[in-house]
Design a protein around this motif. Structure first.
Motif, mmCIF file in Angstrom:
data_model
loop_
_atom_site.group_PDB
_atom_site.id
_atom_site.type_symbol
_atom_site.label_atom_id
_atom_site.label_comp_id
_atom_site.label_asym_id
_atom_site.label_seq_id
_atom_site.Cartn_x
_atom_site.Cartn_y
_atom_site.Cartn_z
ATOM 1 N N THR A 25 8.389 61.653 11.302
ATOM 2 C CA THR A 25 7.175 62.386 11.667
ATOM 3 C C THR A 25 7.276 63.818 11.142
ATOM 4 O O THR A 25 8.266 64.500 11.371
ATOM 5 C CB THR A 25 7.016 62.421 13.207
ATOM 6 O OG1 THR A 25 7.156 61.091 13.695
ATOM 7 C CG2 THR A 25 5.659 62.961 13.611
ATOM 8 N N PRO A 81 10.060 64.498 24.065
ATOM 9 C CA PRO A 81 10.198 63.104 23.610
ATOM 10 C C PRO A 81 9.012 62.605 22.785
ATOM 11 O O PRO A 81 9.171 61.823 21.868
ATOM 12 C CB PRO A 81 10.359 62.315 24.917
ATOM 13 C CG PRO A 81 9.913 63.227 25.999
ATOM 14 C CD PRO A 81 10.136 64.624 25.516
ATOM 15 N N GLU A 82 7.808 63.094 23.120
ATOM 16 C CA GLU A 82 6.607 62.597 22.434
ATOM 17 C C GLU A 82 5.981 63.646 21.527
ATOM 18 O O GLU A 82 4.887 63.440 21.021
ATOM 19 C CB GLU A 82 5.545 62.155 23.469
ATOM 20 C CG GLU A 82 5.999 61.128 24.490
ATOM 21 C CD GLU A 82 6.438 59.821 23.837
ATOM 22 O OE1 GLU A 82 5.920 59.482 22.755
ATOM 23 O OE2 GLU A 82 7.323 59.167 24.418
ATOM 24 N N ALA A 83 6.606 64.810 21.409
ATOM 25 C CA ALA A 83 5.933 65.899 20.669
ATOM 26 C C ALA A 83 6.940 66.676 19.832
ATOM 27 O O ALA A 83 7.215 67.842 20.088
ATOM 28 C CB ALA A 83 5.225 66.824 21.660
ATOM 29 N N CYS A 112 8.516 67.066 15.606
ATOM 30 C CA CYS A 112 8.376 66.645 14.210
ATOM 31 C C CYS A 112 9.161 67.568 13.285
ATOM 32 O O CYS A 112 9.556 68.664 13.686
ATOM 33 C CB CYS A 112 6.909 66.607 13.796
ATOM 34 S SG CYS A 112 6.145 68.226 13.723
#
Ligand code: AMP
Length: 404
Positions: A2, A171-173, A175
């Protein structure tokens, strides 16, 4: 993988780990090479153009290694404030500065940041917790932003709080920035997807460090060229006299093992046939060409000789993938620059003919730039130690944390 391209930063605060560890003139406090700041600008622009804000965190130097006489950190010498003008100029946005990287003031300044604005935090390495990879410290940093962006390839081989540990709080954000993504893609092009013939060129002075990489590279390359200060330890291991040339006497067995491994794998190993030797480590020293089978006492090899330079250039020009780390001689001194210059020209010519060339490590990059070839090679890595560890086959903590 990502990258910033996969996320929309509108209304978000991006906490970006950058590598602004730039060289600064101690007398004038001016930045002498802004390449690392320049490299990160596209990542920051993408975030700002989306309608996001940037909170920048970095280290500068090793402030805890050299404390003031009273035992405190020398803030004046190591403050990241010195980078503000350059960042603002390159980005075209005036940059705010938080005098501490954690704590109430930093939290408040981050909270008040509006879309399109940029805040730079003070040097992370004013805290010992940074290099220790302290989880609580990483947790405090994580409170400053909504999305974590890692664009600091230069420190990707360190499991520090801001480069690796912090990722678990997003965890979800999280890159990679463009610098990281580009470095990884280009390194992989060489180490994982090389077109053949693949030639690695190593040189420079940090012999033991580079022997570790050779171990891994021998499994991948077709040709291995060894020049610069590296060569004399190999020549000594083969029983030649190297005079006062750079030589790590406790690495001779390892050199012999590497030579054997290369033969067993069918890898062609090229050591320099001749050298330019000098009677002192100086541009004013007496110098002469010398066959490498015997360098007299009191003389040291400071550059590869013309026969070696011609042989290396021929191998390089026939290659489809080239990795170059470390100069072929003491290129900083005009008398001993020829081997490195000839090599740079050969790499440029091979690149023009379709080869992929990656230049890694600070000094090789400086050499390529000195001779004006930085735009004639495929990629110049900013990564120094991180790139070398990647080539050793290690998993870099800064990359692993982002992928888990
Ligand atoms: P490295 O950081 O290992 O890539 O080493 C780069 C340094 O190696 C440069 O500053 C060169 O001047 C130096 N170097 C290259 N060849 C030699 C040599 N034959 N003897 C001593 N130093 C060398």
């Amino acid at each position: 993988m990502t990258t910033v391209d996969n996320l929309n930063f509108a209304g978000k605060k991006a906490l970006v780990r950058v590598d602004f560890n730039v060289p600064i003139d101690s007398k004038t406090s001016m930045i002498t090479d802004d390449a690392r700041i320049r490299a990160t600008i596209p990542t920051l622009k993408k975030i700002l153009n989306d309608g996001g804000a940037c909170i920048l965190m970095s280290h500068l130097g090793r402030p805890l290694k050299k404390l003031k006489e009273d035992g405190t950190v020398d803030i004046e010498k190591n403050t990241l404030k010195k980078t503000i003008t350059t960042i603002s100029e390159l980005l075209g946005v005036s940059v705010k500065f938080a005098p501490d990287c954690i704590g109430t003031e930093a939290l408040q300044m981050a909270a008040e940041l509006k879309p399109g604005e940029v805040l730079l935090l003070e040097n992370l390495r004013f805290y010992k917790e940074e290099e220790k990879g302290d989880e609580a410290f990483a947790g405090k940093l994580s409170k400053l932003g909504d999305i974590y962006v890692n664009d600091a390839f230069g420190t990707a081989h360190r499991a520090h709080a801001s480069t690796s540990v912090i990722a678990k709080f997003f965890p979800e954000a999280k890159c990679f920035g463009y610098v990281m993504a580009k470095e990884i893609a280009n390194a992989d092009k060489v180490i994982k997807h090389a077109e053949r013939p693949f030639t690695a060129i190593t040189g420079g002075a940090k012999v033991s460090d580079k022997l570790l990489i050779l171990e891994n590279l021998i499994d991948k390359v077709d040709n291995l060229i060894i020049g610069g200060g590296m060569a004399y330890t190999f020549l000594k291991a083969q029983g030649y006299e190297v005079g006062s040339s750079l030589c790590e006497a406790d690495r001779l067995d390892l050199c012999l093992a590497l030579l054997k491994k290369a033969t067993d794998r069918g890898v062609k190993m090229f050591l320099p046939e001749d050298s330019i030797v000098a009677d002192a480590f100086s541009n004013d020293a007496n110098s002469k060409e010398c066959d490498n089978k015997h360098i007299d006492k009191g003389w040291m090899g400071l550059d590869i000789g013309p026969k070696a330079a011609a042989e290396f250039a021929a191998v390089i020009k026939n290659s489809k993938t080239i990795l170059w780390n470390g100069p072929m001689g003491v290129f900083e001194m005009p008398k001993f620059e020829n081997g490195t210059k000839t090599t740079a020209m050969a790499v440029a010519e091979a690149t023009k003919n379709g080869a992929f060339s990656l230049i890694g490590g600070g000094d090789s990059a400086a050499a390529v730039a000195k001779f004006g070839f930085e735009n004639n090679v495929s990629y110049v890595s900013t990564g120094g130690g991180a790139l070398l560890e990647y080539f050793e086959g290690k998993t870099l903590p800064g990359i692993a944390a982002m992928l888990s």
